[in-house]
Motif scaffolding. Structure first.
Motif, PDB file in Angstrom:
ATOM      1  N   THR A   9      22.774  68.091  25.422  1.00  0.00           N
ATOM      2  CA  THR A   9      22.805  67.429  24.118  1.00  0.00           C
ATOM      3  C   THR A   9      23.953  66.431  24.092  1.00  0.00           C
ATOM      4  N   HIS A  10      23.623  65.235  23.760  1.00  0.00           N
ATOM      5  CA  HIS A  10      24.617  64.192  23.515  1.00  0.00           C
ATOM      6  C   HIS A  10      23.997  63.204  22.526  1.00  0.00           C
ATOM      7  N   PRO A  11      23.742  63.683  21.285  1.00  0.00           N
ATOM      8  CA  PRO A  11      23.011  62.880  20.306  1.00  0.00           C
ATOM      9  C   PRO A  11      23.704  61.582  19.894  1.00  0.00           C
ATOM     10  N   SER A  12      25.019  61.508  20.007  1.00  0.00           N
ATOM     11  CA  SER A  12      25.703  60.280  19.587  1.00  0.00           C
ATOM     12  C   SER A  12      25.897  59.306  20.740  1.00  0.00           C
ATOM     13  N   PHE A  15      23.762  57.529  26.767  1.00  0.00           N
ATOM     14  CA  PHE A  15      23.672  58.157  28.073  1.00  0.00           C
ATOM     15  C   PHE A  15      24.938  58.966  28.328  1.00  0.00           C
ATOM     16  N   ARG A  16      24.893  59.764  29.388  1.00  0.00           N
ATOM     17  CA  ARG A  16      26.053  60.569  29.762  1.00  0.00           C
ATOM     18  C   ARG A  16      26.350  60.320  31.228  1.00  0.00           C
ATOM     19  N   PHE A  17      27.633  60.115  31.541  1.00  0.00           N
ATOM     20  CA  PHE A  17      28.082  59.891  32.911  1.00  0.00           C
ATOM     21  C   PHE A  17      28.876  61.105  33.373  1.00  0.00           C
ATOM     22  N   LEU A  18      28.545  61.612  34.559  1.00  0.00           N
ATOM     23  CA  LEU A  18      29.239  62.763  35.135  1.00  0.00           C
ATOM     24  C   LEU A  18      29.686  62.397  36.550  1.00  0.00           C
ATOM     25  N   ARG A  19      30.841  62.872  36.947  1.00  0.00           N
ATOM     26  CA  ARG A  19      31.308  62.670  38.320  1.00  0.00           C
ATOM     27  C   ARG A  19      31.683  64.027  38.885  1.00  0.00           C
ATOM     28  N   TYR A  20      31.102  64.343  40.028  1.00  0.00           N
ATOM     29  CA  TYR A  20      31.354  65.618  40.683  1.00  0.00           C
ATOM     30  C   TYR A  20      32.125  65.382  41.975  1.00  0.00           C
ATOM     31  N   GLU A  21      33.164  66.159  42.168  1.00  0.00           N
ATOM     32  CA  GLU A  21      33.893  66.187  43.438  1.00  0.00           C
ATOM     33  C   GLU A  21      34.194  67.652  43.709  1.00  0.00           C
ATOM     34  N   THR A  22      33.579  68.182  44.756  1.00  0.00           N
ATOM     35  CA  THR A  22      33.661  69.615  45.015  1.00  0.00           C
ATOM     36  C   THR A  22      33.524  69.875  46.518  1.00  0.00           C
ATOM     37  N   ALA A  23      33.932  71.045  46.949  1.00  0.00           N
ATOM     38  CA  ALA A  23      33.819  71.390  48.363  1.00  0.00           C
ATOM     39  C   ALA A  23      32.355  71.396  48.814  1.00  0.00           C
ATOM     40  N   HIS A  32      15.687  69.300  33.122  1.00  0.00           N
ATOM     41  CA  HIS A  32      16.122  68.960  31.772  1.00  0.00           C
ATOM     42  C   HIS A  32      15.307  67.777  31.274  1.00  0.00           C
ATOM     43  N   GLN A  33      15.380  67.526  29.990  1.00  0.00           N
ATOM     44  CA  GLN A  33      14.588  66.481  29.341  1.00  0.00           C
ATOM     45  C   GLN A  33      15.033  65.078  29.742  1.00  0.00           C
ATOM     46  N   GLN A  34      16.272  64.920  30.169  1.00  0.00           N
ATOM     47  CA  GLN A  34      16.812  63.598  30.462  1.00  0.00           C
ATOM     48  C   GLN A  34      16.356  63.076  31.826  1.00  0.00           C
ATOM     49  N   ILE A  35      16.254  61.758  31.923  1.00  0.00           N
ATOM     50  CA  ILE A  35      16.081  61.076  33.202  1.00  0.00           C
ATOM     51  C   ILE A  35      17.457  61.060  33.853  1.00  0.00           C
ATOM     52  N   GLU A  36      17.502  61.160  35.156  1.00  0.00           N
ATOM     53  CA  GLU A  36      18.806  61.249  35.832  1.00  0.00           C
ATOM     54  C   GLU A  36      18.838  60.322  37.044  1.00  0.00           C
ATOM     55  N   ALA A  85      29.572  62.993  43.940  1.00  0.00           N
ATOM     56  CA  ALA A  85      28.374  62.376  43.366  1.00  0.00           C
ATOM     57  C   ALA A  85      28.690  61.858  41.973  1.00  0.00           C
ATOM     58  N   SER A  86      28.020  60.760  41.611  1.00  0.00           N
ATOM     59  CA  SER A  86      28.072  60.234  40.247  1.00  0.00           C
ATOM     60  C   SER A  86      26.668  60.341  39.671  1.00  0.00           C
ATOM     61  N   VAL A  87      26.588  60.768  38.410  1.00  0.00           N
ATOM     62  CA  VAL A  87      25.299  61.029  37.763  1.00  0.00           C
ATOM     63  C   VAL A  87      25.283  60.357  36.400  1.00  0.00           C
TER      64      VAL A  87
END
Length: 103
Positions: A9-12, A15-23, A32-36, A85-87
């Motif tokens: 959920t991000h009604p306001s 889009f939503r930007f996520l950045r992952y950095e992990t081992a 999920h309902q969103q396109i990615e 990864a960037s999403v």
């Protein structure tokens, strides 16, 4: 393998930007309902999308449709090297409201 439904959920936000950095990427198979749009900046392994299992590597760019089951599983990397990864996630209606059809 069971697919987990992820409620985002991000009604306001458009889009939503996520950045992952992990081992390692070890996500559950989820949808999920969103396109990615996912850009693998660093790492390699297997990408599961729907009933497809394919290798992935750095600089892969993947566009996933709404409700597409997906997961990324990375291979071991050298010590002190992370997978990255960037999403971007956005509603399927995001583009529909931006364009109008010409008559």
């Amino acid at each position: 393998m069971k697919v987990r439904h992820e409620k985002i959920t991000h009604p306001s936000q458009s889009f939503r930007f996520l950045r992952y950095e992990t081992a390692s990427f070890r996500s559950e198979l989820h949808r999920h309902q969103q396109i990615e749009l996912t850009w693998i900046e660093q790492g390699k392994g297997l990408r599961l999308v729907g009933d497809s299992v394919q290798p992935f590597a750095a600089n892969d760019l993947v566009l996933l449709g709404a409700q597409a089951p997906h997961a990324w599983l990375t291979s071991p990397l050298p010590p002190s090297t992370n997978s990255m990864a960037s999403v971007i996630q956005f509603s399927p209606d995001f583009f529909a409201s931006s364009f109008c059809l010409a008559s």
